[in-house]
Design a protein around this motif. Sequence first.
Motif, short mmCIF file in Angstrom:
data_model
loop_
_atom_site.label_atom_id
_atom_site.label_comp_id
_atom_site.label_asym_id
_atom_site.label_seq_id
_atom_site.Cartn_x
_atom_site.Cartn_y
_atom_site.Cartn_z
N THR A 637 -0.26 -68.16 -33.16
CA THR A 637 -0.16 -68.33 -31.71
C THR A 637 -0.02 -69.81 -31.40
OG1 THR A 637 -2.10 -66.93 -31.91
CG2 THR A 637 -1.11 -67.12 -29.74
N PRO A 638 0.84 -70.15 -30.50
CA PRO A 638 1.07 -71.57 -30.20
C PRO A 638 -0.05 -72.15 -29.35
CG PRO A 638 2.36 -70.23 -28.75
CD PRO A 638 1.68 -69.28 -29.67
N LYS A 639 -0.14 -73.47 -29.36
CA LYS A 639 -1.12 -74.14 -28.49
C LYS A 639 -0.54 -74.21 -27.09
CE LYS A 639 -3.69 -76.99 -31.68
NZ LYS A 639 -2.82 -77.30 -32.82
N MET A 640 -1.42 -73.95 -26.12
CA MET A 640 -0.94 -73.90 -24.75
C MET A 640 -0.48 -75.27 -24.24
SD MET A 640 -0.74 -71.05 -23.39
CE MET A 640 -0.92 -69.51 -24.23
N ASP A 641 -1.17 -76.33 -24.69
CA ASP A 641 -0.84 -77.63 -24.09
C ASP A 641 0.61 -78.06 -24.37
OD1 ASP A 641 -1.54 -77.78 -26.66
OD2 ASP A 641 -2.70 -79.64 -26.53
N ILE A 642 1.10 -77.70 -25.55
CA ILE A 642 2.47 -78.09 -25.84
C ILE A 642 3.46 -77.30 -24.97
CG2 ILE A 642 2.80 -76.51 -27.81
CD1 ILE A 642 4.34 -78.92 -29.08
N LEU A 643 3.11 -76.03 -24.72
CA LEU A 643 3.99 -75.24 -23.84
C LEU A 643 3.96 -75.78 -22.43
CD1 LEU A 643 3.22 -71.60 -24.95
CD2 LEU A 643 5.02 -73.11 -25.69
N GLU A 644 2.76 -76.24 -22.02
CA GLU A 644 2.66 -76.81 -20.68
C GLU A 644 3.45 -78.10 -20.59
OE1 GLU A 644 -1.54 -76.90 -19.93
OE2 GLU A 644 -1.51 -74.73 -19.62
N LYS A 645 3.38 -78.87 -21.68
CA LYS A 645 4.07 -80.15 -21.67
C LYS A 645 5.58 -79.95 -21.45
CE LYS A 645 5.06 -84.13 -24.52
NZ LYS A 645 5.11 -84.60 -25.88
#
Length: 783
Positions: A637-645
Amino acid sequence: MFLSRCLYKIAEQDLGRHLNLPFIDKLRVYVRGGRGGNGLKKYGGIGGQGGHVLVHGKRNLTLKNVYEKNLAKRYIASDGEHSYKTCLNAQSGENLIIHVPLGIQILRENGELIDEINDIDDECIVAHGGDGGNYKTHFQGQPGEATMINFDLKLLADVGFVGYPNAGKSTLLSMLSRTQPAISPVPFTTLHPQLGTVVFDDGRSFTIADLPGLIEGSHVKMGLGSRFLKHTLRSKILLFIIDINGFQLEYRSPLRSAFDSIVFLTKELELYEPSLLNKSAILAINKIDQLDNNDKKLNELYYSLNNYKQILENEYDNKWCPKNFFHFEHIVEISGKYGTNFKQHDGYLLSELLNVISMYKIDDLDFNDYIEPNLDQQLINDNDFLWKLLSQHHWTVCRYLRLNDIDRAFRHQSKKFSCFMSILNGYLNRMSTTTSTFVDDGHDIDQINPSLNDDEPSWLLPVFNRLAHELRLLALPGNDELNNDDYETSDNMNSNSTIQTYNSQLLNALGAIQRFPSTNKLRKVGIFIIVNQMLKTYYALHKFNLCTYFISKTERSLKQYMQEENTQQEHRFSSYVLTYRYFLGKHLLLQHNYKSAIEHFDYVFTNCLDSKKSGSIKNKQQSLLYLVIVKMLHGSTPKMDILEKYQLNELIDLIEPIRIGALKLFIDKIKQYEQFLFDSGLFFLIENLKLITIRNLFRTYVYQIDQQQTDKIPLETTLLLLLNFGFEKEIFFTINELIDILNSLIQKGMIKGYISYKFRTLVVSRKDPFPKNFRFTSLLNTS
Ligand SMILES: Nc1nc2c(ncn2[C@@H]2O[C@H](COP(=O)(O)OP(=O)(O)OP(=O)(O)O)[C@@H](O)[C@H]2O)c(=O)[nH]1
Ligand SMILES: [Mg+2]
């Protein structure tokens, strides 16, 4: 009042004398046609017609020459002869011809446009001669037309320089062309526009204009630049020349940094004429030689250019902020004085000139004098002719785009492309005659003629890229850039014949390019360009089998180039490789070869760093999107912060339910984002994502809800779970279907365990029942 007028007059005279303005771009003259001769009533003799006053376009002239030739500024044609007994039909008066430079507008006193002189031998009558006396006029000769007219010069330059005084515009002009303008470290050295012509070895040329430096307030006629702002209107490309050290008019005035200069110049141009900002623009950062080893200034400038929106908002006063900003197609670092690398970049300039997309959006372009080109087979080997033909097709494309006739525009773009391929082939033929044996496998050639690679003209590649790119945009309108407001997509445009023409054009190009030796850069990159164009097209048309065919056909040679590229780290090359690998990743995704797909997307995501270009962030987003999805299919599962970035909001919305196993929510979200999933070509992965969600649902149950951490879950309970969390609406969901789903989960290694049919339970392994990384194999029969 009187005094101030006098003072003003004196000041004006003084200024005139001081500057001794050698440049005139406006001239007001008196013109009168000749008077018609009298007729001879007794014998019915007709008087001669009075001569006309004509304006005629001539090369190598200036308006100043015109002025000096006739200081009185009066042009009067000669009168017609009177009719005599011995000569009843009297002779007409001679026409008077005013020779003027090219790029002249002829205006009446009230500003009405009479005509324009843009080419050699363009001609127009500005004052008609009077009719000779005849019976209608009682045999009295008529007076000729008399009027004041204005000549208004607009420089016809392909590239216009824009910059503050002292930025080094004249220096660059002298480097690029044979013109020798005055150069000095004093601001306002250049007082009048200079034209220069850049000539390439093969005879192609374009004109550049060195305009006097602009300063703040130029639009309201401060400084000298104001008088010449209008010339920027006529150049097809604006070339910003910015001193990396910034600009200071004198020691008391504020120092403007390089970025300030760009902002204020943009504002100046916008205030003068907002449509100027639609033009293609190139940024040249000059005096790079003066940077001592650290590139702090350069980095600052790039940073500001990348984040111009925030910086304009936060750091600039509202009145200095331009409403729009130039999107610089290319940014080059140069030293005008100590060698420019513009020669290497001439291809980019040329490709900008041939850019139809930005061209046809400019409002004041005049398409009237275009010629519908016609390809004559005899002339096909004539390079000069081919370039002319190419440019004619170019204007025709622009014109048809204007008229919203995409079909015709495509046809001409296709012809334009053919012209370019003929030029390329001619080039190849010349090359192969200079090398005695032309072997297809390039290694031998390089031994015969080691300089072959250096010979390659730098303009080929960018021009080729541009033409291929626009050919695709016109073959598949409605895609990206072309899509502006007044353009409507219609179905017949993607018609089969268009796509077929497009295909055969690209295949021809591929054939030509493969004639180059395999070590040649044009060949290496050219193949990437063509394959990328093809892949983009087929993806847009959802013709995946054609993609597979193409990839398999070219994979071997491209793989070799990619390995080379890895060791060389060539910047220009790598952007093409990135695009290719991105599509390769998508292709592997379609084939459910997730492991290799991850490799490619990972590469694209990490290498897509070219922050100088604003478009790169979108590419990064896209590759991240696929990377995340493929990695999820692999269990992580990916990290959310990178998706938010990277603002992948849709993805964030979709991932959350998958992660916690909220099946119902997941299904809702799928419905909500149907279009997004379809557009990004992820729709076919939904079943797989659903399976992962179901697995996560079980995991949540086993780890959290069921306190005893049981390893045996009755099938009825699992069914209940599914029904509660997602499938409630689907009435026909039975225990057999549940067993199917569980089987495929187990088969794919997403759950370790088995189904006990005897006890009707799902038995999960005690150790690590939900492994973190599972191999998602290509077994697709899930439902
Ligand atoms: N070190 C360095 N000096 C340069 C370079 N380009 C121009 N210069 C110097 O900068 C000064 C101004 O150059 P010009 O070419 O006259 O500048 P300009 O933009 O035409 O100026 P105006 O005509 O006043 O608008 C001259 O002294 C040049 O020698 C460069 O690349 N490096
Ligand atoms: Mg100058």
